[in-house]
Design an enzyme around this catalytic site. Structure first.
Site, PDB file in Angstrom:
ATOM      1  N   ARG A   1      -3.294   6.720   0.543  1.00 55.47           N
ATOM      2  CA  ARG A   1      -3.789   7.711   1.171  1.00 55.47           C
ATOM      3  C   ARG A   1      -2.640   8.477   1.918  1.00 55.47           C
ATOM      4  O   ARG A   1      -3.018   9.681   2.432  1.00 55.47           O
ATOM      5  CB  ARG A   1      -5.057   7.421   1.857  1.00 55.47           C
ATOM      6  CG  ARG A   1      -6.087   7.518   1.059  1.00 55.47           C
ATOM      7  CD  ARG A   1      -7.724   6.954   1.678  1.00 55.47           C
ATOM      8  NE  ARG A   1      -7.088   5.581   2.247  1.00 55.47           N
ATOM      9  CZ  ARG A   1      -8.160   4.715   2.669  1.00 55.47           C
ATOM     10  NH1 ARG A   1      -9.125   5.296   3.232  1.00 55.47           N
ATOM     11  NH2 ARG A   1      -7.850   3.515   3.049  1.00 55.47           N
TER      12      ARG A   1
ATOM     13  N   TYR B   1     -14.323 -12.117   0.557  1.00 57.19           N
ATOM     14  CA  TYR B   1     -15.369 -10.905   0.014  1.00 57.19           C
ATOM     15  C   TYR B   1     -16.511 -11.044  -0.595  1.00 57.19           C
ATOM     16  O   TYR B   1     -17.596 -10.541  -0.737  1.00 57.19           O
ATOM     17  CB  TYR B   1     -14.359 -10.048  -0.850  1.00 57.19           C
ATOM     18  CG  TYR B   1     -13.371  -9.299  -0.122  1.00 57.19           C
ATOM     19  CD1 TYR B   1     -13.917  -8.144   0.872  1.00 57.19           C
ATOM     20  CD2 TYR B   1     -12.192  -9.215  -0.217  1.00 57.19           C
ATOM     21  CE1 TYR B   1     -13.222  -7.317   1.573  1.00 57.19           C
ATOM     22  CE2 TYR B   1     -11.370  -8.868   0.727  1.00 57.19           C
ATOM     23  CZ  TYR B   1     -11.687  -7.643   1.542  1.00 57.19           C
ATOM     24  OH  TYR B   1     -10.720  -7.083   2.162  1.00 57.19           O
TER      25      TYR B   1
ATOM     26  N   ASP C   1      -6.572  -3.303  -7.337  1.00 57.93           N
ATOM     27  CA  ASP C   1      -7.255  -3.885  -6.202  1.00 57.93           C
ATOM     28  C   ASP C   1      -7.317  -5.308  -6.573  1.00 57.93           C
ATOM     29  O   ASP C   1      -7.597  -5.821  -7.585  1.00 57.93           O
ATOM     30  CB  ASP C   1      -8.516  -3.222  -5.991  1.00 57.93           C
ATOM     31  CG  ASP C   1      -8.653  -3.572  -4.467  1.00 57.93           C
ATOM     32  OD1 ASP C   1      -8.080  -2.748  -3.491  1.00 57.93           O
ATOM     33  OD2 ASP C   1      -9.636  -4.261  -4.231  1.00 57.93           O
TER      34      ASP C   1
ATOM     35  N   ARG D   1      -6.655  11.654  -6.745  1.00 55.54           N
ATOM     36  CA  ARG D   1      -7.900  10.717  -6.663  1.00 55.54           C
ATOM     37  C   ARG D   1      -9.067  11.369  -6.222  1.00 55.54           C
ATOM     38  O   ARG D   1     -10.212  10.829  -6.258  1.00 55.54           O
ATOM     39  CB  ARG D   1      -7.716   9.696  -5.522  1.00 55.54           C
ATOM     40  CG  ARG D   1      -6.834   8.337  -6.041  1.00 55.54           C
ATOM     41  CD  ARG D   1      -7.629   7.353  -6.963  1.00 55.54           C
ATOM     42  NE  ARG D   1      -9.082   7.334  -6.334  1.00 55.54           N
ATOM     43  CZ  ARG D   1      -9.463   6.786  -5.360  1.00 55.54           C
ATOM     44  NH1 ARG D   1      -8.748   5.809  -4.457  1.00 55.54           N
ATOM     45  NH2 ARG D   1     -10.837   6.716  -5.143  1.00 55.54           N
TER      46      ARG D   1
ATOM     47  N   ARG E   1       0.831  -1.143  -0.116  1.00 51.40           N
ATOM     48  CA  ARG E   1      -0.069  -0.021  -0.037  1.00 51.40           C
ATOM     49  C   ARG E   1       0.977   1.404  -0.040  1.00 51.40           C
ATOM     50  O   ARG E   1       0.715   2.077   0.782  1.00 51.40           O
ATOM     51  CB  ARG E   1      -0.877   0.114   1.103  1.00 51.40           C
ATOM     52  CG  ARG E   1      -1.994  -1.090   1.338  1.00 51.40           C
ATOM     53  CD  ARG E   1      -3.115  -0.327   0.095  1.00 51.40           C
ATOM     54  NE  ARG E   1      -4.146  -1.548   0.005  1.00 51.40           N
ATOM     55  CZ  ARG E   1      -5.023  -1.621   1.009  1.00 51.40           C
ATOM     56  NH1 ARG E   1      -5.233  -1.051   1.702  1.00 51.40           N
ATOM     57  NH2 ARG E   1      -5.808  -2.773   0.478  1.00 51.40           N
TER      58      ARG E   1
HETATM   59  O1  CP3 Z   1      -0.029  -1.661  -2.446  1.00 55.16           O
HETATM   60  C1  CP3 Z   1       0.082  -0.963  -3.343  1.00 55.16           C
HETATM   61  O2  CP3 Z   1       0.305   0.395  -3.107  1.00 55.16           O
HETATM   62  C2  CP3 Z   1      -0.766  -1.187  -4.518  1.00 55.16           C
HETATM   63  C3  CP3 Z   1      -2.422  -0.899  -4.432  1.00 55.16           C
HETATM   64  C4  CP3 Z   1      -3.261  -2.091  -3.624  1.00 55.16           C
HETATM   65  C5  CP3 Z   1      -4.563  -1.506  -3.401  1.00 55.16           C
HETATM   66  N1  CP3 Z   1      -5.266  -2.614  -3.041  1.00 55.16           N
HETATM   67  C6  CP3 Z   1      -4.927  -0.277  -3.754  1.00 55.16           C
HETATM   68  C7  CP3 Z   1      -6.066   0.062  -2.681  1.00 55.16           C
HETATM   69  C8  CP3 Z   1      -3.070  -3.341  -3.340  1.00 55.16           C
HETATM   70  C9  CP3 Z   1      -1.783  -4.216  -3.454  1.00 55.16           C
HETATM   71  C10 CP3 Z   1      -4.343  -3.717  -2.914  1.00 55.16           C
HETATM   72  C11 CP3 Z   1      -4.754  -5.061  -2.591  1.00 55.16           C
HETATM   73  C12 CP3 Z   1      -5.867  -5.423  -1.589  1.00 55.16           C
HETATM   74  N2  CP3 Z   1      -7.249  -5.010  -1.698  1.00 55.16           N
HETATM   75  C13 CP3 Z   1      -5.792  -6.290  -0.583  1.00 55.16           C
HETATM   76  C14 CP3 Z   1      -4.500  -7.237  -0.125  1.00 55.16           C
HETATM   77  C15 CP3 Z   1      -3.884  -6.368   0.537  1.00 55.16           C
HETATM   78  C16 CP3 Z   1      -4.269  -6.219   1.970  1.00 55.16           C
HETATM   79  O3  CP3 Z   1      -4.406  -4.949   2.476  1.00 55.16           O
HETATM   80  O4  CP3 Z   1      -4.266  -7.255   2.894  1.00 55.16           O
HETATM   81  C17 CP3 Z   1      -7.154  -6.300   0.107  1.00 55.16           C
HETATM   82  C18 CP3 Z   1      -7.553  -7.091   1.213  1.00 55.16           C
HETATM   83  C19 CP3 Z   1      -7.966  -5.219  -0.861  1.00 55.16           C
HETATM   84  C20 CP3 Z   1      -9.438  -4.968  -0.425  1.00 55.16           C
HETATM   85  C21 CP3 Z   1      -9.533  -3.553   0.050  1.00 55.16           C
HETATM   86  N3  CP3 Z   1      -9.482  -2.652  -0.939  1.00 55.16           N
HETATM   87  C22 CP3 Z   1      -9.464  -3.189   1.132  1.00 55.16           C
HETATM   88  C23 CP3 Z   1      -9.364  -3.622   2.316  1.00 55.16           C
HETATM   89  C24 CP3 Z   1      -9.449  -1.762   0.925  1.00 55.16           C
HETATM   90  C25 CP3 Z   1      -9.423  -0.594   2.038  1.00 55.16           C
HETATM   91  C26 CP3 Z   1     -10.826   0.042   2.307  1.00 55.16           C
HETATM   92  C27 CP3 Z   1     -10.439   1.534   2.998  1.00 55.16           C
HETATM   93  O5  CP3 Z   1     -10.687   2.453   2.307  1.00 55.16           O
HETATM   94  O6  CP3 Z   1      -9.592   1.617   3.888  1.00 55.16           O
HETATM   95  C28 CP3 Z   1      -9.601  -1.490  -0.493  1.00 55.16           C
HETATM   96  C29 CP3 Z   1      -9.366  -0.037  -1.181  1.00 55.16           C
HETATM   97  C30 CP3 Z   1      -8.142   0.373  -1.525  1.00 55.16           C
HETATM   98  N4  CP3 Z   1      -7.000  -0.263  -2.360  1.00 55.16           N
HETATM   99  C31 CP3 Z   1      -7.645   1.652  -1.505  1.00 55.16           C
HETATM  100  C32 CP3 Z   1      -6.196   1.496  -2.078  1.00 55.16           C
HETATM  101  C33 CP3 Z   1      -5.350   2.932  -2.375  1.00 55.16           C
HETATM  102  C34 CP3 Z   1      -8.098   2.722  -0.676  1.00 55.16           C
HETATM  103  C35 CP3 Z   1      -9.052   3.453  -1.472  1.00 55.16           C
HETATM  104  C36 CP3 Z   1      -9.243   5.199  -1.630  1.00 55.16           C
HETATM  105  O7  CP3 Z   1      -7.888   5.559  -1.706  1.00 55.16           O
HETATM  106  O8  CP3 Z   1     -10.019   5.607  -1.340  1.00 55.16           O
END
Ligand code: CP3
Length: 382
Positions: free
Chosen positions: A47, A167, A92, A56, A43
């Site tokens: 943010r 999910y 994602d 974004r 990540r």
């Molecule tokens: O690592 C990186 O920088 C690459 C981007 C990345 C995202 N999601 C972007 C994202 C990666 C590798 C993921 C994988 C992902 N997504 C996982 C596996 C990694 C982990 O965290 O265990 C999982 C479980 C998800 C599902 C998911 N998508 C979650 C739990 C969330 C967070 C919800 C929140 O808003 O807190 C997301 C949304 C997400 N994916 C964001 C980002 C940057 C946040 C969205 C935003 O910026 O509004």
């Protein structure tokens, strides 16, 4: 956007040999000697960065994952800012599932939300196989990124069948994974049918990324730690193993190489990661990855004892430590580098993703500290 600002090898003044395939990150994954311990952060694009929040601001998450230029810019942001040793594709884990026909959204502050959760055989049938054309925006973004990144490797990724199934069955994030486990224990046949389908979607998604030129892939099974080892082996391991086995030769036959790159490169390294997996590390080491990701609960020397000497490890600074005063961060980085020496290869990372409230300056300092503390003399290289 210039490669001068992103090329790690150029910054370190190393002699140029094989581009990203010869980078410290890929070498550490392969358990080869490295000039310094490579570091990137799960990540890292997100943010915690003001430039991410700005770009974004008016674009929904899923939409941003479908725009190649935006994916490229967001992926490059942490490489430019922190000088990390690898970029990770901005996407994602639910992107390929949406491409497979499942109606879902990523809700800010919540995560993935599925319109009609999967509960029946008919629901499983709704998950279509995907091809390159279903995710052409990812193919395009990877190609743009590989051209921009120069010697810095790009990591592709996907979600593993268990975490995706959670999910889809829960309909959204879950603390207990109760509905997921109820289906898994109550209807194993349906469970295996669902995971088999998700494994094919995941494998196809990763192959698109490898064919477009990523230097490594990470399979995220973030929620596998919810299971006992016995249940993990019975219900999950075969499906994740199918995905990683399907990539065993990916990149080896020239896929992802461009004219003039020289001889075909070996298969891209595969990383496998989950949270709370201390009890599963031995089993996760058998899934077929080259590198096993470890969260902050298990010291890396203990982890490598469980995983065995044939795998590199990745991790494992607690993301919350980054919110503490710098001397605490520094002491923890030192401890992790020390314990990582027990492994045959170490990629420094967090034990899970960067928290949005993290000060990005601290991440930049961690990268510099890891490089400084782990610098090895040039003659240490083969
Ligand atoms: O690592 C990186 O920088 C690459 C981007 C990345 C995202 N999601 C972007 C994202 C990666 C590798 C993921 C994988 C992902 N997504 C996982 C596996 C990694 C982990 O965290 O265990 C999982 C479980 C998800 C599902 C998911 N998508 C979650 C739990 C969330 C967070 C919800 C929140 O808003 O807190 C997301 C949304 C997400 N994916 C964001 C980002 C940057 C946040 C969205 C935003 O910026 O509004």
């Amino acid at each position: 956007m210039t490669t001068e600002t992103t090329g790690t090898a150029a910054r370190d003044g190393e002699t140029r040999r094989g581009g990203p395939a010869d980078s410290p990150f890929v070498r550490a994954c392969r358990r080869e000697p490295v000039p310094h311990t490579p570091v990137w952060f799960m990540r890292q694009a997100g943010r915690s960065l003001p430039e991410y929040r700005e770009i974004r601001a008016n674009v929904p998450m899923l939409e941003s994952c479908r725009r190649p230029e935006l994916i490229t810019e967001i992926t490059l942001q942490p490489v430019r800012r922190h000088g990390v040793d690898a970029a990770i594709l901005f996407s994602d884990i639910v992107v390929p599932v949406a491409a497979a026909g499942i109606d879902l959204d990523i809700v800010a502050g919540t995560g993935p939300v599925v319109a009609e959760p999967v509960r029946t055989a008919a629901d499983v049938e709704r998950i279509r196989p995907i091809s390159r054309d279903d995710v052409s925006y990812v193919d395009e973004a990877v190609r743009l990124l590989v051209a921009e990144l120069g010697d810095t490797p790009l990591i592709g990724f996907a979600g593993a069948p268990f975490t995706l199934a959670s999910y889809l069955i829960e309909g959204g994030p879950s603390r207990t994974h109760a509905k997921t486990k109820a289906l898994m224990y109550g209807d194993p046949e349906l469970w295996h049918a669902l995971c088999a389908r998700l494994a094919e979607v995941t494998l196809a998604f990763l192959r698109v990324q490898v064919d477009a030129g990523v230097s490594a892939v990470q399979l995220f099974d973030s929620w596998a730690g919810a299971l006992s080892e016995a249940d993990y082996r019975r219900y999950v391991l075969p499906h994740s193993a199918h995905v990683l086995a399907g990539l065993a030769d990916a990149g080896a036959d020239g896929a992802g190489t461009r004219p003039g790159d020289g001889p075909a490169e070996p298969a891209v390294p595969r990383i496998h990661f989950g949270v709370g997996t201390g009890e599963l590390l031995g089993a996760m080491g058998e899934v077929g990855a080259d590198v096993v990701g470890v969260d902050w609960r298990t010291p890396l020397d203990v982890a490598t004892g469980r995983i065995g000497p044939e795998k590199a490890v990745q991790g494992n600074l607690d993301p919350c430590v980054l919110l503490a005063p710098w001397p605490v961060v520094e002491a923890e980085v030192r401890r992790i580098l020390e314990q990582g020496r027990a492994a045959p290869g170490h990629v420094f990372n967090l034990g899970h993703g960067v928290l949005p409230e993290t000060d990005p300056e601290v991440l930049t300092r961690v990268v510099a500290l890891v490089h400084e503390l782990s610098a090895r003399p040039q003659e240490a290289r083969s």
